[in-house]
Design a protein around this motif. Structure first.
Motif, PDB file in Angstrom:
ATOM      1  N   ASP A  53       0.827  -1.204   0.000  1.00  7.28           N
ATOM      2  CA  ASP A  53       0.000   0.000   0.000  1.00  7.28           C
ATOM      3  C   ASP A  53       0.861   1.254   0.000  1.00  7.28           C
ATOM      4  N   GLY A 367      -5.387   1.915  -4.879  1.00  6.94           N
ATOM      5  CA  GLY A 367      -6.383   0.911  -4.499  1.00  6.94           C
ATOM      6  C   GLY A 367      -5.895  -0.507  -4.732  1.00  6.94           C
ATOM      7  N   VAL A 371      -5.542  -3.463  -1.797  1.00  6.75           N
ATOM      8  CA  VAL A 371      -6.176  -4.784  -1.875  1.00  6.75           C
ATOM      9  C   VAL A 371      -5.136  -5.896  -1.900  1.00  6.75           C
ATOM     10  N   PHE A 374      -3.595  -7.342   1.339  1.00  7.10           N
ATOM     11  CA  PHE A 374      -4.273  -8.367   2.150  1.00  7.10           C
ATOM     12  C   PHE A 374      -3.762  -9.773   1.828  1.00  7.10           C
ATOM     13  N   TRP A 375      -3.064  -9.930   0.714  1.00  7.13           N
ATOM     14  CA  TRP A 375      -2.513 -11.221   0.317  1.00  7.13           C
ATOM     15  C   TRP A 375      -0.987 -11.165   0.288  1.00  7.13           C
ATOM     16  N   GLY A 387      -4.698 -11.912  -4.795  1.00  9.28           N
ATOM     17  CA  GLY A 387      -4.860 -10.466  -4.657  1.00  9.28           C
ATOM     18  C   GLY A 387      -4.942  -9.768  -6.001  1.00  9.28           C
ATOM     19  N   VAL A 390      -8.386 -10.498  -7.675  1.00 10.99           N
ATOM     20  CA  VAL A 390      -9.470  -9.679  -7.145  1.00 10.99           C
ATOM     21  C   VAL A 390      -9.398  -8.264  -7.717  1.00 10.99           C
ATOM     22  N   CYS A 391      -8.202  -7.685  -7.728  1.00 10.40           N
ATOM     23  CA  CYS A 391      -8.036  -6.310  -8.218  1.00 10.40           C
ATOM     24  C   CYS A 391      -8.397  -6.179  -9.694  1.00 10.40           C
ATOM     25  N   LEU A 394     -12.109  -6.362 -10.283  1.00 16.18           N
ATOM     26  CA  LEU A 394     -12.805  -5.109  -9.971  1.00 16.18           C
ATOM     27  C   LEU A 394     -12.623  -4.087 -11.086  1.00 16.18           C
TER      28      LEU A 394
END
Length: 421
Positions: A53, A367, A371, A374-375, A387, A390-391, A394
């Motif tokens: 992040d 973003g 996300v 988290f992985w 991870g 998922v990104c 989205l």
């Protein structure tokens, strides 16, 4: 007749050397700065101890600062001219590069990255405005396409060449060199690029600001804004940072292979800039509007992101090449939206549109980092493939919604109303 025939090539050569090349050099640096963190990400993770992040936030500060300066930039370009504005801003980029080179923690590095973003914020918009003053309208899609291709060359330079430089020196020395390059290009722009003397007198500042708010209230503008954020913003966010970690963590490539893949991705991007501009110009002669060409390209780009979400095994290079080639189709939206407003508003229209592009790039880049975090697979190891899945999933959803909003039929009779301000 012979003298006239000789004068035309001479004029073209003069415009190329004194107008196109200086602005192209600035845009080359802009794209190099934009994408270089994809290669030095591992160094930033180890030297400064950054998490996903933090890395996304740091790299995204370029886009955030770039975006925040777009609205005043449009007024400055229309009021003082692109040559003066870009020259002075590139000096700020040079200062930012030096700050980044000296940074030892996230705060200092972020300030440097933000200064770079402000400093290169005019590189494309100033060139577009200058070209509209010096080149014939029917040549603009092609000239702009070549300009964007120079940005692609900058992206290419931020891959394998940067990796080779890191083999003999550090990323800090690299940024000192980039600061010196900014100063040189700023001097060339100031002293070499001619001034357009027959332009109309600048509007009063109050009227300029009122016109800017007219643009931001326009329904036409907001038809294109979501597509700008998730289609033009996504390639910047992903290619500028997360393509490298994806190739490392999902495709399991080593550093040299990652750099080579990023180089080829940048090459596909460069080809895409020229190809989409050329295609739009030629199809335009057949009566096919640029919005239809752009729509086809955006669909292909969405499909490439869908395939990356699926995370194919084996050779992933063809998918990334499609990503780079089709991701540039969104630049045609600049041409489309610029025809929806008066010529006097061109600088503010383009910079307001660019604001949406870079807000989207910042949001997506940060973003994705949030996300993926988290992985986290552990310090120095990377991130789990879930991870990224998922990104990217989205991003596909957002792009699908934006594409529907863009292409949904509307009443064209209200698209070119005269501004009331």
């Amino acid at each position: 007749m012979r003298n006239e025939a000789q004068a035309v090539p001479a004029a073209v050569t003069n415009r190329f050397s004194r107008i196109f090349l200086p602005f192209a050099a600035g845009y080359f640096l802009s794209y190099l700065f934009r994408n270089v963190n994809a290669v030095i990400a591992s160094e930033l993770e180890t030297d400064v101890g950054m998490s996903a992040d933090q890395l996304g936030l740091l790299t995204g500060f370029y886009f955030l600062a770039f975006a925040c300066f777009q609205l005043p930039l449009g007024v400055l370009l229309d009021r003082f001219g692109p040559r003066r504005v870009e020259s002075l801003l590139l000096l700020i980029a040079g200062a930012g590069s030096l700050t980044f080179a000296a940074g030892q923690e996230l705060a200092t590095l972020s300030v440097g990255r933000a200064l770079i973003g402000v400093g290169v914020s005019a590189c494309l918009m100033a060139s577009f405005k200058t070209f509209s003053q010096w080149f014939e309208p029917h040549r603009l899609p092609l000239v702009n396409g070549y300009m964007l291709a120079c940005g692609g060359l900058g992206a290419m330079s931020a891959t394998a060449p940067v990796e080779a430089i890191l083999g003999v020196t550090t990323w800090r020395v690299l940024f000192v060199g980039l600061a010196m390059a900014c100063v040189v290009v700023a001097a060339v722009l100031w002293w070499v690029v001619p001034e357009k003397t027959n332009m109309t007198k600048a509007e009063p500042l109050r009227r300029q600001v009122a016109a800017l708010f007219h643009i931001l209230r326009s329904s036409v503008f907001w038809r294109f804004a979501p597509a700008a954020m998730v289609f033009s913003g996504a390639p910047m966010a992903i290619q500028g940072l997360w393509a490298g970690p994806w190739l490392r963590d999902v495709a399991e490539l080593d550093r040299n292979a990652v750099a080579q893949h990023l180089l080829l991705l940048a090459l596909a991007t460069t080809v895409g800039f020229v190809a989409w501009g050329t295609l739009a110009e030629r199809l335009g002669r057949l009566g096919i509007k640029p919005i239809k060409v752009a729509g086809a390209g955006l669909v292909l780009f969405l499909l490439s992101v869908m395939v990356l979400t699926w995370q194919p095994t084996g050779n992933v290079l063809p998918v990334w090449l499609m990503f780079g080639l089709c991701g540039t189709s969104g630049t045609l939206l600049y041409t489309v939206i610029s025809t929806q407003f008066e010529v006097a508003l061109l600088g503010r229209v383009i910079t307001a549109f660019n604001l949406m592009v870079f807000l989207g790039a910042f949001s997506l880049q940060w973003g994705i980092g949030l996300v993926i975090g988290f992985w986290d697979a552990g310090p120095g190891v990377g991130y789990f493939a879930t991870g990224y899945q998922v990104c990217f999933g989205l991003v596909v959803c957002l792009q699908g919604l934006a594409l529907i909003w863009l292409l949904w039929p509307r009443d064209s009779s209200v698209s070119r109303r005269r501004p009331d301000y």
